[in-house]
Design a protein around this motif. Structure first.
Motif, PDB file in Angstrom:
ATOM      1  N   THR A  22      17.236 -14.103  15.581  1.00  0.00           N
ATOM      2  CA  THR A  22      17.374 -14.057  14.126  1.00  0.00           C
ATOM      3  C   THR A  22      18.693 -14.727  13.737  1.00  0.00           C
ATOM      4  OG1 THR A  22      18.329 -11.836  14.347  1.00  0.00           O
ATOM      5  CG2 THR A  22      15.978 -11.975  13.831  1.00  0.00           C
ATOM      6  N   ARG A  23      18.834 -15.042  12.442  1.00  0.00           N
ATOM      7  CA  ARG A  23      20.056 -15.709  11.984  1.00  0.00           C
ATOM      8  C   ARG A  23      21.289 -14.844  12.216  1.00  0.00           C
ATOM      9  NH1 ARG A  23      18.716 -20.262   9.161  1.00  0.00           N
ATOM     10  NH2 ARG A  23      16.676 -20.304   8.117  1.00  0.00           N
ATOM     11  N   ARG A  24      21.164 -13.562  11.956  1.00  0.00           N
ATOM     12  CA  ARG A  24      22.262 -12.624  12.194  1.00  0.00           C
ATOM     13  C   ARG A  24      21.707 -11.476  13.033  1.00  0.00           C
ATOM     14  NH1 ARG A  24      21.503  -8.164   9.064  1.00  0.00           N
ATOM     15  NH2 ARG A  24      20.182  -8.356   7.205  1.00  0.00           N
ATOM     16  N   PRO A  25      22.566 -10.759  13.755  1.00  0.00           N
ATOM     17  CA  PRO A  25      22.065  -9.658  14.585  1.00  0.00           C
ATOM     18  C   PRO A  25      21.313  -8.604  13.764  1.00  0.00           C
ATOM     19  CG  PRO A  25      24.328 -10.192  15.162  1.00  0.00           C
ATOM     20  CD  PRO A  25      24.017 -10.970  13.911  1.00  0.00           C
ATOM     21  N   ARG A  26      20.160  -8.223  14.251  1.00  0.00           N
ATOM     22  CA  ARG A  26      19.352  -7.185  13.611  1.00  0.00           C
ATOM     23  C   ARG A  26      19.067  -6.076  14.622  1.00  0.00           C
ATOM     24  NH1 ARG A  26      16.612  -7.526   8.910  1.00  0.00           N
ATOM     25  NH2 ARG A  26      17.055  -9.359   7.626  1.00  0.00           N
ATOM     26  N   PRO A  27      19.004  -4.820  14.152  1.00  0.00           N
ATOM     27  CA  PRO A  27      18.752  -3.711  15.083  1.00  0.00           C
ATOM     28  C   PRO A  27      17.324  -3.729  15.618  1.00  0.00           C
ATOM     29  CG  PRO A  27      18.755  -2.925  12.817  1.00  0.00           C
ATOM     30  CD  PRO A  27      19.193  -4.360  12.767  1.00  0.00           C
ATOM     31  N   VAL A  28      17.175  -3.220  16.833  1.00  0.00           N
ATOM     32  CA  VAL A  28      15.867  -3.083  17.475  1.00  0.00           C
ATOM     33  C   VAL A  28      15.588  -1.594  17.660  1.00  0.00           C
ATOM     34  CG1 VAL A  28      14.423  -3.684  19.450  1.00  0.00           C
ATOM     35  CG2 VAL A  28      16.231  -5.269  18.703  1.00  0.00           C
ATOM     36  N   ASN A  29      14.474  -1.150  17.135  1.00  0.00           N
ATOM     37  CA  ASN A  29      14.043   0.239  17.222  1.00  0.00           C
ATOM     38  C   ASN A  29      13.106   0.382  18.414  1.00  0.00           C
ATOM     39  OD1 ASN A  29      12.778   2.735  16.842  1.00  0.00           O
ATOM     40  ND2 ASN A  29      11.510   2.001  15.147  1.00  0.00           N
ATOM     41  N   THR A  30      13.481   1.220  19.394  1.00  0.00           N
ATOM     42  CA  THR A  30      12.590   1.486  20.522  1.00  0.00           C
ATOM     43  C   THR A  30      12.205   2.963  20.513  1.00  0.00           C
ATOM     44  OG1 THR A  30      14.486   1.857  21.996  1.00  0.00           O
ATOM     45  CG2 THR A  30      13.540  -0.339  21.975  1.00  0.00           C
ATOM     46  N   ASP A  31      10.928   3.236  20.309  1.00  0.00           N
ATOM     47  CA  ASP A  31      10.405   4.600  20.287  1.00  0.00           C
ATOM     48  C   ASP A  31      11.169   5.499  19.316  1.00  0.00           C
ATOM     49  OD1 ASP A  31       8.574   3.805  22.173  1.00  0.00           O
ATOM     50  OD2 ASP A  31       9.641   4.691  23.869  1.00  0.00           O
ATOM     51  N   GLY A  32      11.560   4.926  18.164  1.00  0.00           N
ATOM     52  CA  GLY A  32      12.182   5.719  17.110  1.00  0.00           C
ATOM     53  C   GLY A  32      13.695   5.756  17.115  1.00  0.00           C
ATOM     54  N   GLU A  33      14.339   5.082  18.073  1.00  0.00           N
ATOM     55  CA  GLU A  33      15.801   5.076  18.149  1.00  0.00           C
ATOM     56  C   GLU A  33      16.307   3.638  18.188  1.00  0.00           C
ATOM     57  OE1 GLU A  33      17.429   7.903  17.993  1.00  0.00           O
ATOM     58  OE2 GLU A  33      15.679   9.219  18.241  1.00  0.00           O
ATOM     59  N   ILE A  34      17.456   3.382  17.573  1.00  0.00           N
ATOM     60  CA  ILE A  34      18.080   2.062  17.629  1.00  0.00           C
ATOM     61  C   ILE A  34      18.823   1.950  18.961  1.00  0.00           C
ATOM     62  CG2 ILE A  34      19.690   0.466  16.543  1.00  0.00           C
ATOM     63  CD1 ILE A  34      17.140   1.073  14.913  1.00  0.00           C
ATOM     64  N   THR A  35      18.386   1.026  19.815  1.00  0.00           N
ATOM     65  CA  THR A  35      18.973   0.908  21.156  1.00  0.00           C
ATOM     66  C   THR A  35      19.452  -0.499  21.486  1.00  0.00           C
ATOM     67  OG1 THR A  35      16.767   0.534  22.088  1.00  0.00           O
ATOM     68  CG2 THR A  35      17.582   2.807  22.093  1.00  0.00           C
ATOM     69  N   ALA A  36      19.100  -1.486  20.669  1.00  0.00           N
ATOM     70  CA  ALA A  36      19.472  -2.868  20.991  1.00  0.00           C
ATOM     71  C   ALA A  36      19.579  -3.671  19.704  1.00  0.00           C
ATOM     72  CB  ALA A  36      18.436  -3.498  21.929  1.00  0.00           C
TER      73      ALA A  36
END
Length: 301
Positions: free
Chosen positions: A269-283
């Protein structure tokens, strides 16, 4: 570490029981879980982790103290996700008592939500191979998402999940939906690089996410592939129209939805965006996804 009773006919299997007492139903169900497993014919070695101990560490400590044949986890998808590192280390089959808010992995595996019925599955079900997905080294059972779902995970506080359950999801989702705006992403997979304008990209290892939404109609948590969809709608109200398709997993039939299967994906993505894994932000993006086929064993119908 195999239990003393494994491989011997006529003996009682022993289960290490870990219950997340902070899960929506955890505190009330901890003793009931033990009773249900014993009624189903298992010997139970319960371990109550002290405050602040992770589920993975609870499994490690419990296994050091008890010789068991299987691990049983009582909690929701977040609890199960946190257990993955220790489950990989242990090499034992694990069972699930669905005590969380969404319980999407249990739903994908066909495990009943009623405690007594789930305990019967743990005691008498089949041991099946189970894949995990991985993004930037973080494992997940169900789905990893960038966009709307990740923002929803940030907005939906743990207290709201405990107090309101699925209603909490619905309230937070409605508030966020009207603010949703498309963003640009680049998807690289199978020798192809695609530029998309999307409100959400979801990468599924399992079949369900978000309390019953479906990644793809034919998705399974043991099929060795990742199911990906990108919601490329221009207006938020189109997502409302999409809801019946998202619940059935047929959203790929829409012209504004890109859907495909793969074993590896890179998303930028153009800027860092959060990644949700199984309901939690981990990456955060850039995100590199892969599937790890059959690395775990689960007791399921």
């Amino acid at each position: 570490m195999p239990g003393r009773n494994s491989g011997r006919r006529g003996t009682i299997a022993t289960a290490l029981l870990i219950v997340n007492r902070r899960a929506r139903q955890g505190e009330a169900a901890a003793e009931a879980a033990r009773a249900a497993l014993e009624a189903a014919g298992l010997a139970v070695a319960p371990f109550t982790p002290p405050e602040g101990m992770s589920c993975a560490d609870a499994i490690r400590v419990g296994l050091a103290a008890h010789a068991v044949d299987r691990i049983v986890i009582g909690g929701g998808d977040g609890t199960l996700n946190a257990a993955i590192p220790a489950l990989l280390e242990a090499g034992l089959p694990f069972g699930i008592l669905p005590l969380g808010t969404a319980n999407d992995l249990a739903r994908s595996l066909g495990i009943p939500f009623e405690l007594e019925a789930a305990a019967q599955v743990v005691a008498h079900g089949a041991v099946r191979p189970l894949d995990i997905g991985e993004v930037n080294g973080h494992p997940f059972f169900n789905v990893a998402s960038i966009g709307f779902s990740a923002e929803l995970a940030q907005e939906l506080k743990a207290e709201a999940k405990r107090r309101f359950g699925r209603l909490g999801y619905a309230i937070a989702a409605f508030r966020l939906l009207r603010r949703a705006r498309p963003f640009t992403a680049w998807l690289t997979h199978d020798g192809v690089r695609e530029r998309v304008k999307t409100v959400q990209v979801s990468v599924g290892n399992g079949k369900h996410h978000g309390g019953g939404m479906t990644v793809a109609e034919a998705a399974r948590p043991d099929d060795g592939v990742l199911d990906v969809y990108s919601l490329e709608v221009r207006h938020w109200w189109r997502l409302v129209a999409l809801l019946p398709w998202l619940r059935r997993g047929t959203q790929g039939q829409w012209r504004e939805v890109r859907a495909f299967r793969t074993t590896a994906l890179e998303l930028r993505t153009r800027r860092p965006r959060p990644v949700n894994t199984d309901g939690e932000i981990t990456a955060w993006t850039p995100a590199r996804f892969r599937v790890r086929p059959g690395v775990l064993r689960v007791v399921a119908p």
